[in-house]
Scaffold this motif. Structure first.
Motif, PDB file in Angstrom:
ATOM      1  N   LEU A 146       0.830  -1.204   0.000  1.00 49.76           N
ATOM      2  CA  LEU A 146       0.000   0.000   0.000  1.00 49.76           C
ATOM      3  C   LEU A 146       0.864   1.254   0.000  1.00 49.76           C
ATOM      4  O   LEU A 146       0.518   2.245  -0.636  1.00 49.76           O
ATOM      5  CB  LEU A 146      -0.949   0.003   1.196  1.00 49.76           C
ATOM      6  CG  LEU A 146      -2.151  -0.918   1.073  1.00 49.76           C
ATOM      7  CD1 LEU A 146      -2.955  -0.921   2.365  1.00 49.76           C
ATOM      8  CD2 LEU A 146      -3.028  -0.533  -0.097  1.00 49.76           C
ATOM      9  N   ASP A 147       2.001   1.208   0.679  1.00 50.25           N
ATOM     10  CA  ASP A 147       2.920   2.353   0.666  1.00 50.25           C
ATOM     11  C   ASP A 147       3.458   2.602  -0.736  1.00 50.25           C
ATOM     12  O   ASP A 147       3.594   3.746  -1.162  1.00 50.25           O
ATOM     13  CB  ASP A 147       4.067   2.135   1.643  1.00 50.25           C
ATOM     14  CG  ASP A 147       3.635   2.230   3.096  1.00 50.25           C
ATOM     15  OD1 ASP A 147       2.551   2.791   3.358  1.00 50.25           O
ATOM     16  OD2 ASP A 147       4.389   1.746   3.958  1.00 50.25           O
ATOM     17  N   ILE A 148       3.761   1.542  -1.462  1.00 44.38           N
ATOM     18  CA  ILE A 148       4.234   1.677  -2.851  1.00 44.38           C
ATOM     19  C   ILE A 148       3.140   2.313  -3.701  1.00 44.38           C
ATOM     20  O   ILE A 148       3.398   3.226  -4.486  1.00 44.38           O
ATOM     21  CB  ILE A 148       4.642   0.300  -3.428  1.00 44.38           C
ATOM     22  CG1 ILE A 148       5.880  -0.228  -2.707  1.00 44.38           C
ATOM     23  CG2 ILE A 148       4.869   0.389  -4.937  1.00 44.38           C
ATOM     24  CD1 ILE A 148       6.191  -1.681  -3.009  1.00 44.38           C
ATOM     25  N   TYR A 149       1.918   1.845  -3.551  1.00 48.15           N
ATOM     26  CA  TYR A 149       0.779   2.398  -4.287  1.00 48.15           C
ATOM     27  C   TYR A 149       0.603   3.883  -3.980  1.00 48.15           C
ATOM     28  O   TYR A 149       0.472   4.705  -4.881  1.00 48.15           O
ATOM     29  CB  TYR A 149      -0.483   1.605  -3.927  1.00 48.15           C
ATOM     30  CG  TYR A 149      -1.775   2.299  -4.242  1.00 48.15           C
ATOM     31  CD1 TYR A 149      -2.263   2.347  -5.544  1.00 48.15           C
ATOM     32  CD2 TYR A 149      -2.518   2.910  -3.239  1.00 48.15           C
ATOM     33  CE1 TYR A 149      -3.458   2.978  -5.831  1.00 48.15           C
ATOM     34  CE2 TYR A 149      -3.718   3.543  -3.520  1.00 48.15           C
ATOM     35  CZ  TYR A 149      -4.182   3.578  -4.822  1.00 48.15           C
ATOM     36  OH  TYR A 149      -5.362   4.212  -5.102  1.00 48.15           O
ATOM     37  N   ARG A 150       0.590   4.241  -2.692  1.00 47.23           N
ATOM     38  CA  ARG A 150       0.405   5.639  -2.292  1.00 47.23           C
ATOM     39  C   ARG A 150       1.508   6.536  -2.848  1.00 47.23           C
ATOM     40  O   ARG A 150       1.245   7.639  -3.320  1.00 47.23           O
ATOM     41  CB  ARG A 150       0.375   5.744  -0.774  1.00 47.23           C
ATOM     42  CG  ARG A 150      -0.867   5.148  -0.158  1.00 47.23           C
ATOM     43  CD  ARG A 150      -0.819   5.232   1.359  1.00 47.23           C
ATOM     44  NE  ARG A 150      -1.898   4.484   1.957  1.00 47.23           N
ATOM     45  CZ  ARG A 150      -1.741   3.510   2.836  1.00 47.23           C
ATOM     46  NH1 ARG A 150      -0.534   3.174   3.258  1.00 47.23           N
ATOM     47  NH2 ARG A 150      -2.778   2.873   3.317  1.00 47.23           N
ATOM     48  N   GLU A 151       2.739   6.058  -2.785  1.00 44.90           N
ATOM     49  CA  GLU A 151       3.866   6.849  -3.295  1.00 44.90           C
ATOM     50  C   GLU A 151       3.738   7.061  -4.794  1.00 44.90           C
ATOM     51  O   GLU A 151       3.987   8.139  -5.313  1.00 44.90           O
ATOM     52  CB  GLU A 151       5.184   6.141  -2.950  1.00 44.90           C
ATOM     53  CG  GLU A 151       6.418   6.940  -3.260  1.00 44.90           C
ATOM     54  CD  GLU A 151       6.878   6.837  -4.713  1.00 44.90           C
ATOM     55  OE1 GLU A 151       7.422   7.825  -5.238  1.00 44.90           O
ATOM     56  OE2 GLU A 151       6.680   5.771  -5.325  1.00 44.90           O
ATOM     57  N   ARG A 152       3.329   6.044  -5.506  1.00 45.41           N
ATOM     58  CA  ARG A 152       3.183   6.151  -6.960  1.00 45.41           C
ATOM     59  C   ARG A 152       2.068   7.126  -7.344  1.00 45.41           C
ATOM     60  O   ARG A 152       2.243   7.945  -8.243  1.00 45.41           O
ATOM     61  CB  ARG A 152       2.887   4.776  -7.558  1.00 45.41           C
ATOM     62  CG  ARG A 152       2.815   4.805  -9.044  1.00 45.41           C
ATOM     63  CD  ARG A 152       2.673   3.437  -9.626  1.00 45.41           C
ATOM     64  NE  ARG A 152       2.701   3.545 -11.073  1.00 45.41           N
ATOM     65  CZ  ARG A 152       2.467   2.556 -11.889  1.00 45.41           C
ATOM     66  NH1 ARG A 152       2.189   1.366 -11.422  1.00 45.41           N
ATOM     67  NH2 ARG A 152       2.497   2.741 -13.177  1.00 45.41           N
ATOM     68  N   VAL A 153       0.938   7.049  -6.645  1.00 42.84           N
ATOM     69  CA  VAL A 153      -0.166   7.976  -6.908  1.00 42.84           C
ATOM     70  C   VAL A 153       0.298   9.411  -6.670  1.00 42.84           C
ATOM     71  O   VAL A 153       0.027  10.306  -7.476  1.00 42.84           O
ATOM     72  CB  VAL A 153      -1.389   7.636  -6.014  1.00 42.84           C
ATOM     73  CG1 VAL A 153      -2.424   8.739  -6.059  1.00 42.84           C
ATOM     74  CG2 VAL A 153      -2.006   6.314  -6.444  1.00 42.84           C
ATOM     75  N   GLN A 154       1.016   9.628  -5.569  1.00 40.05           N
ATOM     76  CA  GLN A 154       1.509  10.966  -5.239  1.00 40.05           C
ATOM     77  C   GLN A 154       2.527  11.453  -6.270  1.00 40.05           C
ATOM     78  O   GLN A 154       2.451  12.577  -6.756  1.00 40.05           O
ATOM     79  CB  GLN A 154       2.140  10.945  -3.841  1.00 40.05           C
ATOM     80  CG  GLN A 154       2.641  12.270  -3.378  1.00 40.05           C
ATOM     81  CD  GLN A 154       1.513  13.259  -3.124  1.00 40.05           C
ATOM     82  OE1 GLN A 154       0.401  12.870  -2.796  1.00 40.05           O
ATOM     83  NE2 GLN A 154       1.783  14.517  -3.300  1.00 40.05           N
ATOM     84  N   ARG A 155       3.492  10.592  -6.590  1.00 41.66           N
ATOM     85  CA  ARG A 155       4.568  10.966  -7.519  1.00 41.66           C
ATOM     86  C   ARG A 155       4.030  11.314  -8.904  1.00 41.66           C
ATOM     87  O   ARG A 155       4.489  12.248  -9.551  1.00 41.66           O
ATOM     88  CB  ARG A 155       5.567   9.811  -7.620  1.00 41.66           C
ATOM     89  CG  ARG A 155       6.735  10.071  -8.547  1.00 41.66           C
ATOM     90  CD  ARG A 155       7.782   8.957  -8.490  1.00 41.66           C
ATOM     91  NE  ARG A 155       7.267   7.626  -8.293  1.00 41.66           N
ATOM     92  CZ  ARG A 155       6.939   6.780  -9.273  1.00 41.66           C
ATOM     93  NH1 ARG A 155       7.046   7.153 -10.526  1.00 41.66           N
ATOM     94  NH2 ARG A 155       6.490   5.568  -8.997  1.00 41.66           N
TER      95      ARG A 155
END
Length: 54
Positions: free
Chosen positions: A30-39
């Motif tokens: 989920l952290d990877i997903y959140r970071e990708r959405v933000q980036r």
């Protein structure tokens, strides 16, 4: 245009973004997903998009 939608098109036509099932299993994914959405700035690029992380 050819769409490949292994999880269906409901999220696409309803402007919903959420992690794929394999990313919903633990916080690391989920952290990877959140970071990708933000980036990628999806919320700014598509203001009507609903972004959730379940």
């Amino acid at each position: 245009m050819k769409l490949i939608t292994p999880y269906g098109v409901n999220d696409l036509v309803n402007l919903q973004c959420r992690p794929i099932p394999s990313f919903q299993k633990d916080n690391a994914h989920l952290d990877i997903y959140r970071e990708r959405v933000q980036r990628k700035g999806w919320a700014q690029r598509w203001p009507l998009l609903t972004i959730s992380d379940l």
